[in-house]
Enzyme design. Sequence first.
Site, PDB file in Angstrom:
ATOM      1  N   ARG A  90      11.837 -27.413 -56.188  1.00 44.06           N
ATOM      2  CA  ARG A  90      12.211 -27.437 -57.683  1.00 44.06           C
ATOM      3  C   ARG A  90      12.824 -28.754 -57.776  1.00 44.06           C
ATOM      4  O   ARG A  90      13.623 -29.385 -57.099  1.00 44.06           O
ATOM      5  CB  ARG A  90      13.153 -26.462 -57.608  1.00 44.06           C
ATOM      6  CG  ARG A  90      14.298 -26.524 -58.935  1.00 44.06           C
ATOM      7  CD  ARG A  90      15.388 -25.617 -59.118  1.00 44.06           C
ATOM      8  NE  ARG A  90      16.025 -25.950 -60.288  1.00 44.06           N
ATOM      9  CZ  ARG A  90      17.194 -25.936 -60.499  1.00 44.06           C
ATOM     10  NH1 ARG A  90      18.322 -25.694 -59.620  1.00 44.06           N
ATOM     11  NH2 ARG A  90      17.635 -26.023 -61.816  1.00 44.06           N
ATOM     12  N   LEU A 208      21.672 -17.002 -69.228  1.00 47.16           N
ATOM     13  CA  LEU A 208      23.028 -16.938 -69.027  1.00 47.16           C
ATOM     14  C   LEU A 208      23.591 -17.091 -67.671  1.00 47.16           C
ATOM     15  O   LEU A 208      23.881 -16.102 -67.132  1.00 47.16           O
ATOM     16  CB  LEU A 208      23.799 -15.995 -69.985  1.00 47.16           C
ATOM     17  CG  LEU A 208      23.325 -15.808 -71.431  1.00 47.16           C
ATOM     18  CD1 LEU A 208      23.985 -14.728 -72.002  1.00 47.16           C
ATOM     19  CD2 LEU A 208      23.528 -17.103 -72.092  1.00 47.16           C
ATOM     20  N   ASN A 210      25.314 -19.667 -64.460  1.00 46.01           N
ATOM     21  CA  ASN A 210      26.255 -20.755 -64.233  1.00 46.01           C
ATOM     22  C   ASN A 210      26.088 -21.831 -65.331  1.00 46.01           C
ATOM     23  O   ASN A 210      26.905 -22.414 -65.975  1.00 46.01           O
ATOM     24  CB  ASN A 210      26.218 -21.465 -62.894  1.00 46.01           C
ATOM     25  CG  ASN A 210      27.908 -20.946 -62.056  1.00 46.01           C
ATOM     26  OD1 ASN A 210      28.716 -21.078 -62.846  1.00 46.01           O
ATOM     27  ND2 ASN A 210      27.690 -20.728 -60.892  1.00 46.01           N
ATOM     28  N   GLY A 211      24.935 -22.441 -65.339  1.00 45.04           N
ATOM     29  CA  GLY A 211      24.409 -23.083 -66.342  1.00 45.04           C
ATOM     30  C   GLY A 211      23.801 -22.287 -67.098  1.00 45.04           C
ATOM     31  O   GLY A 211      23.347 -20.920 -67.157  1.00 45.04           O
ATOM     32  N   ARG A 240      30.701 -26.377 -67.825  1.00 40.37           N
ATOM     33  CA  ARG A 240      30.094 -27.453 -68.791  1.00 40.37           C
ATOM     34  C   ARG A 240      30.609 -26.884 -70.141  1.00 40.37           C
ATOM     35  O   ARG A 240      30.468 -25.596 -70.374  1.00 40.37           O
ATOM     36  CB  ARG A 240      28.495 -27.625 -68.671  1.00 40.37           C
ATOM     37  CG  ARG A 240      28.274 -28.036 -67.428  1.00 40.37           C
ATOM     38  CD  ARG A 240      26.893 -28.426 -67.378  1.00 40.37           C
ATOM     39  NE  ARG A 240      26.035 -28.735 -65.954  1.00 40.37           N
ATOM     40  CZ  ARG A 240      25.222 -27.782 -65.657  1.00 40.37           C
ATOM     41  NH1 ARG A 240      24.664 -27.090 -66.638  1.00 40.37           N
ATOM     42  NH2 ARG A 240      24.635 -28.077 -64.579  1.00 40.37           N
ATOM     43  N   ASP A 281      33.840 -18.433 -62.707  1.00 41.56           N
ATOM     44  CA  ASP A 281      33.035 -17.051 -62.366  1.00 41.56           C
ATOM     45  C   ASP A 281      33.339 -16.131 -63.745  1.00 41.56           C
ATOM     46  O   ASP A 281      34.560 -15.629 -64.003  1.00 41.56           O
ATOM     47  CB  ASP A 281      33.657 -16.740 -61.217  1.00 41.56           C
ATOM     48  CG  ASP A 281      32.746 -15.413 -60.600  1.00 41.56           C
ATOM     49  OD1 ASP A 281      32.569 -14.620 -61.458  1.00 41.56           O
ATOM     50  OD2 ASP A 281      32.351 -15.512 -59.316  1.00 41.56           O
ATOM     51  N   ARG A 283      32.802 -12.891 -63.866  1.00 35.29           N
ATOM     52  CA  ARG A 283      33.485 -11.596 -63.533  1.00 35.29           C
ATOM     53  C   ARG A 283      34.896 -11.746 -63.438  1.00 35.29           C
ATOM     54  O   ARG A 283      35.542 -10.855 -63.867  1.00 35.29           O
ATOM     55  CB  ARG A 283      33.188 -11.265 -61.826  1.00 35.29           C
ATOM     56  CG  ARG A 283      31.422 -10.625 -62.104  1.00 35.29           C
ATOM     57  CD  ARG A 283      30.820 -10.634 -60.569  1.00 35.29           C
ATOM     58  NE  ARG A 283      30.798 -12.103 -59.988  1.00 35.29           N
ATOM     59  CZ  ARG A 283      29.890 -12.443 -59.311  1.00 35.29           C
ATOM     60  NH1 ARG A 283      28.995 -11.305 -58.428  1.00 35.29           N
ATOM     61  NH2 ARG A 283      29.423 -13.488 -58.859  1.00 35.29           N
ATOM     62  N   VAL A 330      24.993 -13.616 -65.906  1.00 35.59           N
ATOM     63  CA  VAL A 330      25.731 -13.048 -66.972  1.00 35.59           C
ATOM     64  C   VAL A 330      24.657 -12.274 -67.815  1.00 35.59           C
ATOM     65  O   VAL A 330      25.026 -11.300 -68.014  1.00 35.59           O
ATOM     66  CB  VAL A 330      26.556 -14.146 -67.806  1.00 35.59           C
ATOM     67  CG1 VAL A 330      27.028 -13.560 -68.896  1.00 35.59           C
ATOM     68  CG2 VAL A 330      27.195 -15.093 -66.931  1.00 35.59           C
ATOM     69  N   GLY A 331      23.698 -12.832 -68.179  1.00 39.68           N
ATOM     70  CA  GLY A 331      22.494 -12.103 -69.227  1.00 39.68           C
ATOM     71  C   GLY A 331      22.097 -10.816 -68.498  1.00 39.68           C
ATOM     72  O   GLY A 331      22.102  -9.941 -69.244  1.00 39.68           O
TER      73      GLY A 331
END
Length: 406
Positions: A90, A208, A210-211, A240, A281, A283, A330-331
Amino acid sequence: MSSFVLVVNTGSSSLKYSLVDGASGDSPASGSVERIGESSGRLSHEVDGQEHVEERAFPDHDSALRAALDAFAAYGPSLDSAGVVAVGHRVVHGGERFSAPALVDDDVIGAVEALVPLAPLHNPANLEGIAVARKLFPDLPQVAVFDTAYHHTMPPAAYTYAVPLAWRDEHAIRRYGFHGTSNAYVARSAAAALGRAPEEVDVIVLHLGNGASATAVRGGRSVDTSMGMTPLEGLVMGTRSGDVDPALHAHLHRSLGWSLDDIDTALNRSSGLKGLAGDNDFREVMRLRAAGDAGAALAFDVYSYRIRKYVGAYYAVLGTVDAVVFTAGVGEHSPEVRAASLSGLSRLGISVDPDRNAGPVDGPTFISPDSADVAVLVVPTDEEYEIARQALSLVEEGRQARHETP
Ligand code: AMP
């Protein structure tokens, strides 16, 4: 012929690896080495649902990758028996040059080095991973897969900042976009879930994690995305800020005397959810919000509102939308964010079915009512598979070309 690729994702103090079948996506083993360069590090190797952990120091990326290879030898599966055909790396920033994965050679390394000013945190670490893997696997093709490449299809109107020509021409100042491998995987999976070819569907992808980013995809190609020259632009993220007035830098510099580096660090590392709720985080933000914390409640509202704003913008960009797709930490896991960010959009044909939204996510999952004009889906992302798939196809193209050469 084997189709296994060793996928390597190197950060400044971490290294993640997976053995992935680039044809099927099966991954028999994966792991990570954390806290590289610190006095105590941690290797975790997962195989057959079992985690093997080693706590010791890993002084550099070389020792970390060697330890990963030792873990394959000790806990399995054997890389020799798997018959790895390539190492897939990556690489975060591919700039204007890379619109597709590249077989690593000295020229490619030079080009990735030249892009360090655009990605000072990420590209040097990615290069480190490539250098170590080249040393440890001198006979295997190394393939660089760029986060920015997928967005090369953006039209000039979407990628151009309204700034002087010399900045754009001489310093490559433009929007690039990131999360490309995730977007490619998720847009293709969403099309498959809709039973249509990727070229036939228009989707908005909401990555969605951490970035975080939103991307407008027309017929399988990115036409706009919320991250820009760097990953700072766009949605609210873990640490961010996403979009702010660009004059904020000058204001903070003048009023607080902060250096540009201080401000850059603050906007990248202590803003977003962390700045709003005190924790990056999601959560923890949700726990605080449930306990009545006003900062966490505001964080949730700002986070969801920003997503809704981009969904509206990308609806206008695309004209028609077949699906809105949620992915990443998150998504994939927060029904609250999915419901809040798409609320009030029924006139656009977008709505979320509460029962489906609250249900389990196992592979691509529809959360819109059957009657909705626009499908809403949750698709677990798989960047490692996408990197392996792209690396494998490049290696196979090369093999075919060699056979065809008279
Ligand atoms: P990623 O970068 O894709 O690993 O996503 C990381 C983010 O996902 C972090 O903010 C996590 O708090 C969030 N996340 C992970 N699991 C959950 C969950 N079950 N509910 C809400 N957020 C989650």
